[in-house]
Design a protein around this motif. Structure first.
Motif, short mmCIF file in Angstrom:
data_model
loop_
_atom_site.label_atom_id
_atom_site.label_comp_id
_atom_site.label_asym_id
_atom_site.label_seq_id
_atom_site.Cartn_x
_atom_site.Cartn_y
_atom_site.Cartn_z
N ARG A 224 0.82 -1.21 0.00
CA ARG A 224 0.00 0.00 0.00
C ARG A 224 0.86 1.27 0.00
N TRP A 225 2.02 1.17 -0.59
CA TRP A 225 2.85 2.36 -0.82
C TRP A 225 2.78 2.70 -2.31
N PRO A 226 2.91 3.98 -2.65
CA PRO A 226 2.93 4.33 -4.07
C PRO A 226 4.14 3.69 -4.76
N ASP A 227 3.95 3.20 -5.97
CA ASP A 227 5.05 2.60 -6.73
C ASP A 227 6.23 3.56 -6.85
N LYS A 228 5.88 4.80 -7.02
CA LYS A 228 6.90 5.83 -7.20
C LYS A 228 7.87 5.86 -6.01
N VAL A 229 7.32 5.81 -4.81
CA VAL A 229 8.17 5.87 -3.62
C VAL A 229 8.98 4.58 -3.49
N ARG A 230 8.35 3.48 -3.80
CA ARG A 230 9.07 2.22 -3.71
C ARG A 230 10.26 2.21 -4.68
N LEU A 231 10.03 2.75 -5.85
CA LEU A 231 11.10 2.82 -6.84
C LEU A 231 12.22 3.75 -6.38
N MET A 232 11.82 4.89 -5.80
CA MET A 232 12.84 5.83 -5.33
C MET A 232 13.70 5.19 -4.25
N GLN A 233 13.06 4.40 -3.36
CA GLN A 233 13.84 3.73 -2.32
C GLN A 233 14.76 2.68 -2.93
N TRP A 236 17.61 4.40 -4.43
CA TRP A 236 18.46 4.98 -3.39
C TRP A 236 19.39 3.91 -2.80
N ILE A 237 18.81 2.77 -2.53
CA ILE A 237 19.61 1.68 -1.97
C ILE A 237 20.63 1.23 -3.02
N GLY A 238 20.19 1.22 -4.28
CA GLY A 238 21.10 1.05 -5.41
C GLY A 238 21.97 -0.20 -5.37
N ARG A 239 21.32 -1.35 -5.29
CA ARG A 239 22.09 -2.60 -5.27
C ARG A 239 22.68 -2.87 -6.65
N SER A 240 23.94 -3.23 -6.67
CA SER A 240 24.53 -3.65 -7.95
C SER A 240 25.39 -4.88 -7.72
N GLU A 241 25.46 -5.68 -8.76
CA GLU A 241 26.30 -6.88 -8.68
C GLU A 241 27.51 -6.69 -9.58
N GLY A 242 28.64 -7.04 -9.07
CA GLY A 242 29.84 -6.87 -9.87
C GLY A 242 31.00 -7.59 -9.23
N ALA A 243 32.16 -6.97 -9.28
CA ALA A 243 33.35 -7.63 -8.74
C ALA A 243 34.34 -6.61 -8.23
N HIS A 244 35.04 -7.03 -7.20
CA HIS A 244 36.24 -6.29 -6.79
C HIS A 244 37.41 -6.94 -7.52
N ILE A 245 38.25 -6.10 -8.10
CA ILE A 245 39.42 -6.63 -8.81
C ILE A 245 40.65 -5.90 -8.28
N ARG A 246 41.69 -6.64 -8.01
CA ARG A 246 42.93 -6.01 -7.53
C ARG A 246 43.92 -5.87 -8.69
N GLY A 425 40.58 -11.28 -7.63
CA GLY A 425 39.33 -10.54 -7.52
C GLY A 425 38.24 -11.45 -7.06
N LYS A 426 37.13 -10.86 -6.68
CA LYS A 426 36.02 -11.71 -6.28
C LYS A 426 34.68 -11.03 -6.53
N ARG A 427 33.69 -11.87 -6.64
CA ARG A 427 32.30 -11.45 -6.82
C ARG A 427 31.93 -10.51 -5.68
N ALA A 428 31.18 -9.47 -5.97
CA ALA A 428 30.79 -8.54 -4.90
C ALA A 428 29.46 -7.89 -5.21
N ILE A 429 28.72 -7.67 -4.15
CA ILE A 429 27.48 -6.91 -4.28
C ILE A 429 27.75 -5.57 -3.63
N ASN A 430 27.39 -4.53 -4.31
CA ASN A 430 27.67 -3.21 -3.77
C ASN A 430 26.37 -2.44 -3.67
N PHE A 431 26.30 -1.59 -2.67
CA PHE A 431 25.12 -0.74 -2.52
C PHE A 431 25.51 0.72 -2.63
N ARG A 432 24.64 1.46 -3.24
CA ARG A 432 24.83 2.90 -3.31
C ARG A 432 24.59 3.49 -1.91
N LEU A 433 23.69 2.82 -1.18
CA LEU A 433 23.35 3.25 0.17
C LEU A 433 24.60 3.35 1.03
#
Length: 868
Positions: A224-233, A236-246, A425-433
RNA sequence: GCCCAGGUGGCGGAAUUGGUAGACGCGCAGGCUUCAGGUGCCUGUGGCCGCAAGGUCGUGGAAGUUCGAGUCUUCUCCUGGGCACCA
């Protein structure tokens, strides 16, 4: 917009205009005396918690508040009528920067300023007739409130949810204070005009990132939250999947760790870059004045994402190089770059210009190689030419050794596997948060309850010494943090060893208070703790939260985090504080300027009958577009003036009638007049009904004129439709239905059988339906109709479903999709009859022009379409 | 730069799932009431053609899907909002 209400003495009382002043006061006192809206835990009743975002006590209420609280009150009164045990509280978000600004500008203490503002605004809110349980009022600046959040902080500390780290702030060297981003204008302090510096301070952080994954996943549950707000959150949290590489830095022992979401493009890498604040940059700058200069230039640039994304990409070549992990002998130059953020990922990147626009801009500027490694689907590998646009879409890997021929997704997995095998290097999940920095170097906030001891380090203030009370004897006329300069306050004995120590002089971010106030309302007088588990179990979560979209991210996310943190510390048993959310749009108004371009108040503008506008002095006025009401553009209308001239009910009705809640609302004089006229019309319908009313509580007559019965049905349809409108927050439609019902009731004629009874039934229903919107006039009308009960306690009308559904309906008839007429048909009429009747319509016959019907589409109860 | 929302009469806005576009209100026009202004009441009101019946165009623009599109798809233009110390 001057308005006088003439009340000539010669007019008999029944003929008099509706006297809103007397009526509104009368019922406000009545509700208050009868404690109509005070509630207690009642396990036998289902609870409903309605909460509007509590206001900052800035001085006076504005139209945004009026809208917010008119919306909330409608929901609260409606739910109460439906039989819920409704908790509807109000309080004050009373700490904050404006109090300190006012203190400096007007030489008034923030506490005094705040408390006076609260008194003023409380009076204004009370004049709106809102159904608050005022016995639960709280103000966050009172020790009785913030004592509990100090305890919460200590519990967070114990539960490993708090830590200290160095962090960058905007420092005003003249005022000796930290500035908020909004206080930095073009790189200078808003008040001092001094060039703002970046400084590192040791600050307190809450580990919101520990809940990042959970906060993201659970957005799905917020139905029961507006889609818009859910999307903004989500963003904002901004999960991304990638890797750390040395990367091995040539001629040095250390390695550079980068984070990337595109490890598949590793063979297109042509440089590496680090943030200005990266340890490597800092280290190199110590012996490189030119680099130090570049870094300070980067630090002057705004830190906002928008500023960084739009700024020209610049870099400083460190002279160092990094070894490419796969290509023997390939050395990638290492830059310090202004578009790399220290706070995101590891503060270092590898640049692949062909497939990232920022990297491409950078590469073009510094003449670095651009190697395409992803060919868009269907493109010939050797035909790919990257000019000034990077390709970021899916495709097939090329020029990439063991990745060649793979699609992007597969290549990512493969390359990370190889990194992991080779341990580079290794698999990593990063957050913008990022973690939530809660330290503020300000006076008017909640003291952070810790002591700094030379021997023991950081020592929490023992629970029995809470609250750490903010001292009121401070001098705000001198620059710097008043708590830090206070002669005695910060000097205490260490709670651990007893030696002389110093109090923490930072205070909490004011989002701290607003992150748990909803829970305090469940048990506002509890002196021992923030709230009892029983009260929280009964009242929480908030069933309907209502407020501005501007809080879509921070406040709502912090509250969601806080609730989880409190749960972890044993305070609560729920995760989500707000089950339902409604975000309201802004209140806008036309803008006015004089010949010199100065903004004018609406009150200073006279609109003539012919539409031309002028000032009271007769000079020309230009009318600008409608914009959000703001003091700077002077397009404001004072709620107190409107309530004083038209009454709260008029203001509330207008707020609900012209726009859906989530959209912006244009405040117009004519709209207010329209609402006011309607209330007067309603009053006339009650006090001088066109059909004399049947006696109170008489049974429905058996004989009813055909038209009267239709009107009777309309009343039931209105109940049904309006209830649905309210459930869906289509409040403007609900108001339209109220007016439609008024129009319909006025078609009743005295001589029609049953008209007197239906008129009474219709009016009583109308009054019940409008009560949550305009409660004062509704109570008065209810009384006038002969009731001695309080309407606010009266159950919501119920529609007779048998009367809601019609047995006949009008169906459109189209020829080739164009409407040619309508037919009256019984509900669920068989197709062949519908088709036959449609084809008999003269207009349909002429439109068919003698041609045969190729096909007749009959959608039962909807439409008939004849195709020729 | 990235992300999101929204464009429907003169205006604010209606139009559950694709099915009679413009509910309701504001404004405007004409009339009645009133000494007069205001209030109130009645009638009309998307554009164009027509005395009318009716026709025709019409939901920012262009194309598409469909018996049928404000609603779905693609492209495009415009406006507004958000993008980490205001609250």
């Amino acid at each position: 917009m001057a308005f006088q209400q003439p009340l000539p003495k010669s007019v008999p009382p029944a003929m008099s205009r509706y006297n809103f002043k007397e009526t509104e006061q009368k019922w406000q006192s009545h509700w208050s005396e009868h404690k109509c809206f005070e509630v207690n835990i009642d396990p036998a009743k289902e609870k409903y918690y309605v909460l509007e975002m509590f206001p900052y006590p800035s001085g006076r209420i504005h139209m945004g508040h009026v809208r917010n609280y008119a919306l909330g009150d409608l929901v609260a009164r409606y739910k109460k009528a439906q039989g819920f045990n409704v908790l509807h509280p109000m309080g004050w978000d009373a700490f904050g920067l404006p109090a300190e600004n006012a203190a400096i500008e007007n030489n008034v203490h923030p506490a005094k300023w705040t408390r006076e503002n609260i008194a003023t605004m409380r009076g204004q809110l009370k004049s709106m007739g809102l159904s608050y349980d005022w016995s639960r009022e709280i103000a966050t600046c009172e020790p009785a409130y913030y004592a509990h959040e100090q305890k919460m902080f200590l519990d967070f500390l114990q539960n490993d949810l708090v830590y200290r780290k160095e962090s960058w702030v905007n420092w005003d060297p003249v005022e000796n204070t930290v500035l908020a981003n909004e206080q930095v204008i073009d790189g200078r302090g808003w008040r001092s005009g001094a060039e703002v510096e970046k400084r590192q301070l040791s600050q307190w952080f809450l580990k919101i990132t520990a809940f990042a994954e959970e906060l993201l996943q659970d957005i799905a549950e917020l139905e029961r939250w507006p889609d818009k707000v859910r999307l903004m959150q989500e963003n904002w949290i901004g999960r991304s999947e990638g890797a750390h590489i040395r990367f091995q830095v040539s001629d040095r022992s250390d390695q550079l760790e980068v984070y990337t979401t595109r490890p598949d493009t590793i063979f297109g890498a042509s440089f590496c870059a680090v943030a200005a604040n990266h340890p490597i940059s800092q280290e190199l700058a110590r012996t490189n004045a030119e680099l130090a200069l570049f870094i300070s230039e980067c630090n002057r640039m705004g830190t906002s994402e928008a500023a960084i994304e739009t700024a020209e990409k610049k870099g400083f070549d460190t002279g160092l190089t990094c070894k490419h992990p796969f290509v023997e002998g390939l050395e990638l130059p290492l830059y310090v770059a202004n578009f790399v953020l220290m706070d995101y990922g590891s503060g270092a990147i590898f640049g692949c210009p062909a497939h990232d626009q920022r990297d491409l801009d950078f590469a073009r500027k510094y003449d670095l190689p651009v190697i395409a490694v992803v060919a868009p689907k269907g493109a010939e590998a050797d035909s790919i030419l990257i000019e000034n646009t990077a390709t970021t879409g899916d495709g097939v890997l090329i020029n990439s050794d063991f990745l060649d021929g793979l699609d992007v997704k597969t290549a990512k997995t493969r390359v990370i596997d190889v990194f992991e095998e080779r341990n580079i290097g290794k698999r990593a999940i990063n957050f913008r948060l990022r973690d939530w920095g809660v330290s503020r170097q300000r006076y008017w906030g909640c003291p952070i309850p810790v002591v700094h001891c030379g021997d023991c380090g950081i020592v929490p203030v023992p629970e029995e010494q809470l609250p750490v009370v903010l001292p009121e004897d401070v001098d705000l006329s001198v620059v710097g943090n008043p708590l830090d300069r206070h002669p005695s306050w910060k000097h205490v004995d260490c709670p651990a060893c007893g030696k002389a120590a110093l109090r923490e002089t930072d205070t909490f971010d004011t989002f701290f208070e607003s992150s748990w106030y909803f829970a305090r309302f469940a048990d506002p007088a509890n002196a021992d703790k923030g709230f009892s588990p029983e009260s929280a179990d009964y009242w929480l979560p908030v069933d309907q939260y209502i407020g501005g979209i501007e809080h879509a991210v921070l406040h709502l996310l912090y509250s969601r985090f806080f609730t989880r943190a409190l749960k972890q510390c044993g305070y609560l048993s729920l995760k989500e504080p707000f089950a339902g959310l409604m975000t309201q749009g802004m209140v806008c108004h036309a803008t006015f300027r004089d010949e010199r371009g100065n903004w004018l108040l609406p009150d200073d503008v006279i609109i003539d009958d012919n539409g031309s506008s002028r000032t009271s002095a007769g000079t020309i006025v230009t009318i600008g577009r409608s914009e959000k009401m703001s003091k700077s553009k002077k397009n404001v209308v004072d709620p107190e003036f409107i309530i004083g001239s038209y009454g709260a009910d008029t203001a509330r009705l207008f707020m609900l009638s012209d726009s859906p809640p989530d959209r912006d609302l244009d405040w117009t004089d004519s709209g207010v007049e329209g609402a006011w006229r309607y209330l007067n019309r309603l009053w006339r319908m009650i006090s001088e009904p066109s059909v004399a009313l049947a006696v109170l509580d008489t049974a429905r007559p058996e004989a009813m004129d055909g038209h009267v019965f239709d009107v009777y049905r309309t009343v039931h349809k209105t109940i049904s439709g309006l209830t649905e409108d309210l459930d869906r927050f289509h409040f403007n439609k609900a108001v339209a239905r109220i007016r439609e019902l008024s129009n319909t009731l006025e078609t009743l004629q005295p001589e029609q059988a049953g008209a007197d009874w239906v008129m009474r039934f219709g009016l009583e229903t109308l009054i019940c339906l409008i009560a949550p919107m305009t409660p004062h006039i509704a109570e008065e009308a209810w009384q006038r109709l002969g009731h001695d009960s309080i309407l606010a306690n009266t159950p919501w009308p119920k529609a007779d479903q048998a009367l809601v559904l019609d047995d006949m309906q009008t169906i459109g008839v189209q020829v080739n999709g164009k409407l040619r007429g309508t037919i009256e048909l019984p509900v669920d009429c068989p197709r062949d009859i519908a088709e036959q009747q449609a084809l008999e319509l003269p207009n349909v016959i002429s439109a068919m022009d003698g041609k045969p019907a190729r096909k007749v589409i009959v959608v039962p109860n909807r439409i008939v379409n004849v195709v020729i």
